[in-house]
Structures are given as C-alpha cells and as structure tokens.
Write a protein that holds these residues in place. Structure first.
Motif, short mmCIF file in Angstrom:
data_model
loop_
_atom_site.label_atom_id
_atom_site.label_comp_id
_atom_site.label_asym_id
_atom_site.label_seq_id
_atom_site.Cartn_x
_atom_site.Cartn_y
_atom_site.Cartn_z
N GLU A 1 -1.05 -4.52 -1.39
CA GLU A 1 -1.92 -3.75 -0.58
C GLU A 1 -1.62 -2.34 -0.68
OE1 GLU A 1 -5.64 -2.88 1.14
OE2 GLU A 1 -4.78 -4.36 -0.37
N ARG A 2 -0.48 -1.84 -0.54
CA ARG A 2 -0.15 -0.50 -0.70
C ARG A 2 -0.12 0.16 -1.87
NH1 ARG A 2 4.69 -1.45 2.61
NH2 ARG A 2 6.10 -1.02 0.82
N LEU A 3 0.40 -0.94 -2.89
CA LEU A 3 0.13 -0.25 -4.16
C LEU A 3 -1.31 -0.28 -4.87
CD1 LEU A 3 2.80 -2.55 -6.03
CD2 LEU A 3 3.08 -0.04 -5.51
N ARG A 4 -2.11 -0.97 -4.45
CA ARG A 4 -3.71 -0.93 -4.71
C ARG A 4 -4.03 0.23 -4.21
NH1 ARG A 4 -8.33 -1.17 -2.69
NH2 ARG A 4 -7.41 -1.61 -0.74
N ILE A 5 -3.93 0.55 -2.98
CA ILE A 5 -4.40 1.81 -2.12
C ILE A 5 -3.70 3.02 -2.88
CG2 ILE A 5 -4.10 3.27 -0.21
CD1 ILE A 5 -4.22 0.67 1.34
N TYR A 6 -2.32 2.94 -3.33
CA TYR A 6 -1.76 4.18 -3.77
C TYR A 6 -2.55 4.51 -5.19
CZ TYR A 6 1.50 7.33 -6.06
OH TYR A 6 1.95 8.36 -6.81
N TYR A 7 -2.54 3.44 -6.18
CA TYR A 7 -3.27 3.62 -7.25
C TYR A 7 -4.47 4.19 -7.27
CZ TYR A 7 0.52 0.84 -9.40
OH TYR A 7 1.54 0.25 -9.88
N ASP A 8 -5.49 3.98 -6.18
CA ASP A 8 -6.91 4.27 -6.13
C ASP A 8 -6.63 5.88 -5.67
OD1 ASP A 8 -7.90 2.09 -6.71
OD2 ASP A 8 -8.29 1.21 -4.95
N MET A 9 -5.70 6.25 -4.89
CA MET A 9 -5.78 7.64 -4.40
C MET A 9 -4.84 8.45 -5.26
SD MET A 9 -5.68 6.57 -0.49
CE MET A 9 -6.63 8.08 -0.01
N SER A 10 -3.80 8.08 -6.02
CA SER A 10 -2.83 8.93 -6.82
C SER A 10 -3.33 9.74 -7.84
CB SER A 10 -1.71 8.00 -7.10
OG SER A 10 -2.21 7.19 -8.15
N GLU A 11 -4.40 9.12 -8.50
CA GLU A 11 -4.81 9.88 -9.94
C GLU A 11 -5.36 11.26 -9.51
OE1 GLU A 11 -7.98 9.25 -13.69
OE2 GLU A 11 -7.24 7.46 -12.23
N PRO A 12 -6.15 11.42 -8.65
CA PRO A 12 -6.78 12.66 -8.34
C PRO A 12 -5.41 13.86 -8.02
CG PRO A 12 -8.04 11.23 -7.11
CD PRO A 12 -6.82 10.44 -7.59
N VAL A 13 -4.61 13.15 -7.41
CA VAL A 13 -3.31 14.00 -6.72
C VAL A 13 -2.62 14.66 -8.00
CG1 VAL A 13 -1.23 14.30 -5.48
CG2 VAL A 13 -3.39 12.99 -4.45
N GLU A 14 -2.42 13.64 -8.96
CA GLU A 14 -1.62 13.73 -10.02
C GLU A 14 -2.17 14.81 -11.07
OE1 GLU A 14 -0.95 9.96 -11.96
OE2 GLU A 14 -0.03 9.27 -10.27
N GLU A 15 -3.85 14.51 -11.02
CA GLU A 15 -4.33 15.61 -11.83
C GLU A 15 -4.36 16.80 -11.22
OE1 GLU A 15 -6.65 17.29 -14.86
OE2 GLU A 15 -5.66 15.31 -14.93
N PHE A 16 -4.30 16.92 -9.96
CA PHE A 16 -4.44 18.32 -9.33
C PHE A 16 -3.33 19.09 -9.72
CE2 PHE A 16 -3.15 20.86 -5.61
CZ PHE A 16 -4.54 21.64 -5.37
N TYR A 17 -2.01 18.50 -9.61
CA TYR A 17 -0.98 19.25 -10.13
C TYR A 17 -0.94 19.29 -11.52
CZ TYR A 17 0.29 19.18 -5.29
OH TYR A 17 0.48 19.39 -3.91
N ARG A 18 -1.35 18.41 -12.39
CA ARG A 18 -1.38 18.46 -13.83
C ARG A 18 -2.14 19.86 -14.45
NH1 ARG A 18 -3.04 13.79 -14.80
NH2 ARG A 18 -1.17 12.88 -15.06
N SER A 19 -3.38 19.87 -14.08
CA SER A 19 -4.32 20.92 -14.07
C SER A 19 -3.49 22.26 -13.78
CB SER A 19 -5.62 20.87 -13.20
OG SER A 19 -5.26 21.13 -11.85
N GLN A 20 -2.66 22.41 -12.65
CA GLN A 20 -1.81 23.51 -12.59
C GLN A 20 -0.57 23.99 -13.19
OE1 GLN A 20 -1.03 23.61 -8.20
NE2 GLN A 20 -3.24 24.02 -7.72
N GLY A 21 -0.23 22.78 -14.06
CA GLY A 21 0.74 22.87 -15.07
C GLY A 21 2.15 22.67 -14.37
N LYS A 22 1.90 21.85 -13.15
CA LYS A 22 3.09 21.51 -12.21
C LYS A 22 3.48 20.26 -12.10
CE LYS A 22 1.78 25.37 -9.23
NZ LYS A 22 1.40 26.00 -7.72
N LEU A 23 3.13 19.33 -12.96
CA LEU A 23 3.36 17.97 -12.82
C LEU A 23 4.47 17.52 -13.94
CD1 LEU A 23 2.41 15.38 -11.57
CD2 LEU A 23 1.09 14.84 -13.43
N LEU A 24 5.27 17.08 -13.50
CA LEU A 24 6.23 16.51 -14.37
C LEU A 24 6.56 14.81 -14.18
CD1 LEU A 24 9.01 16.70 -16.32
CD2 LEU A 24 10.46 16.91 -14.44
N GLU A 25 6.19 14.35 -15.27
CA GLU A 25 6.06 12.72 -15.06
C GLU A 25 7.31 12.20 -15.56
OE1 GLU A 25 1.93 12.41 -17.00
OE2 GLU A 25 1.87 11.22 -15.18
#
Length: 286
Positions: free
Chosen positions: A231-255
């Motif tokens: 259940e934690r993973l399901r919630i995380y996947y639903d909510m993580s994409e916008p956060v990742e994109e937020f930092y990706r758009s700023q050029g600050k995301l290292l995957e």
C-alpha cells in the motif's frame, strides 16, 4: 497554514538556506544513471565538497535505502542527515500530542499529512540552526508536489537524488527490516540473490546484520507487513511522478538505479556524484 508559517519563519533565518552552491552545476550537467553497470565519466570540474554548501534531498520508494546512502554521504561531507521518517518515529515514541494520531496513520500505511511533516521539520531545522549546522541532506522529504513547492519557496535545493530499485527486490528489503529495541539502530535480515533472466541483470544484496549484543533484541516495525508495504508503494508511485518532474524541470534530478547492495552501489553512487576522488583523498588522509 500555521505550520507552514512556522516553517517559513524558522527556515528563512537559517544562513545556509540561501543561495545556490556548486552542486547546482552537478545536477544541471549530470546524466541520469539508470543503467546498473554504467561507469559515468565526470562532466564537470571537481571541487572540494566542503565548499559546496551542500543542500541535497534524497527521493525514492520506502525501503529503497535513502537513509543508508544519505547518512553515508553526510558522514563523508560533514553535513547533518535529516530524515523525516526518523522525525516521525521520534514523535511516535514520545508522549507528545501527535503520537496517537501518527500511530494510526503509520500502521495503516498512509502518508503523514503535509502539515504534520512540515511542523516536525520546522522544529528540527530550528534546532539545527541553534547548534550552528551548515548544509543538510534531507531524506524522505518532499514526498508530495505540495511539499516540494513549499520547500522551493524556503530554500534553494541543489540536487535531488532519486534512488531506484526493482519492486520485487524492494519488497524483500522492506520485509527484512529490523530495529534493535535497545539501541534503536536499523538492520536488515533479508538475503537477496535474484538471478538475471530475459536480458535483465541479476541482483545480490547481503543482509545487514546487527552486532551480537543486538541480535536477540531485533523487532519488526509495525508497518513492515506485506500488505502495508504494498500500500505504501502504491501511494508512493501515485504521488512521486509530479515531484520527480518538478526537480527534473529545474535540471536538479539525478536518477540512480541501485545495481546491488552497498559494496556494489556505493562506489557507483560516489562516481555519479563526482565524489569518488574525494573519498579516496579522505581515506588517504585518515
């Protein structure tokens, strides 16, 4: 809103929260390290990390190892490790007004509300300011786009490190987590050895066992059941994409995809962060 106001008041006065540091250049020029066996070539000048005014965050699923790698980097760089999960557990163990409310939320595998997390983080940052801390690595925050936007209005994060791992491995790791009931340290009894197939590489992770004095005192976290973890993973996947994109758009995301346990992953993570030479120099000087 009151909690948000407290965060803004407590953090805007902290000297190290203002201005960009050298690690902004790291994020803007570094590629995504999502291939386990990639040996990246540094694409930016080396600089002593002590001059970087490190202001990093670690993203990733629950149980991926954010705390392990963030704490190791904090020791290497000499900055505090602030884990919101630890802040929550400290509050749970206290007799404070939030303890009962947090217990219900955590045991159901739900995310703690932004207001509660921000309130706990505000208190921790204020305590760090009083002790003269300089720089930080945040672990477990932000988890939502709302939290990311609030944090962005308070401090200039230099780098968001997004740790990734296969979901089947992640589930085994979460179910293997243990805590010493006496010293409070975290360990993991899972021994993972998954063979590669269909072109995918295998992955091995040795257990992180406790010293002899802790072995008989290990307990399983109440929220580390298969049902709650999924259940934690399901919630995380639903909510993580916008956060990742937020930092990706700023050029600050290292995957960074973890290729295995600490012995395999740590040197590759240092290489991705351009810190491998720094660790070698630190070891030589020790």
């Amino acid at each position: 809103m009151a909690a948000i106001s407290r965060l803004l008041r407590s953090t805007t006065s902290i000297p190290y929260l203002a201005g960009k540091s050298f690690s902004s250049a790291v994020a803007s020029q570094a590629p995504s390290y999502n291939t386990p066996f990639l040996h990246p070539k540094p694409q930016f000048p080396r600089k002593d990390p002590r001059d970087r005014n490190v202001q990093w965050i670690f993203l990733g699923c629950p149980g991926v190892g954010k705390g392990t790698y963030a704490s190791r980097l904090c020791k290497l760089l000499g900055v505090p490790h602030i884990a919101t999960g630890d802040l929550v557990r400290e509050e749970l163990a206290s007799s404070g007004p939030l303890s009962a409310q947090l217990s219900d939320i955590v045991n159901q595998g739900q995310l703690v509300s932004d207001e509660i997390i921000i309130s706990l983080l505000s208190k921790r940052l204020a305590a760090g300011e009083a002790k003269g801390e300089s720089g930080f690595i945040l672990d477990g925050f932000p988890r939502t786009i709302n939290q990311a936007e609030i944090l962005d209005g308070v401090t200039d994060i230099d780098l968001a490190v997004n740790l990734k791992i296969r979901e089947d491995v992640l589930l085994e790791k979460c179910l293997g987590r243990r805590i010493c009931s006496e010293c409070g340290k975290n360990f993991n009894v899972a021994s993972i050895n998954i063979k590669g197939e269909n072109g995918s590489p295998g992955i091995m992770m040795a257990p992180l066992l406790p010293p002899a004095q802790c072995m008989s005192k290990l307990v399983t976290r109440a929220d580390d059941t298969e049902e709650v973890v999924k259940e934690r993973l399901r919630i995380y996947y639903d909510m993580s994409e916008p956060v990742e994109e937020f930092y990706r758009s700023q050029g600050k995301l290292l995957e960074f995809e973890l290729p295995g346990g600490i012995p395999e992953s740590w040197p590759k993570l240092l290489q991705a962060l351009n810190l491998d030479d720094y660790e070698s120099r630190q070891s030589a000087a020790a």
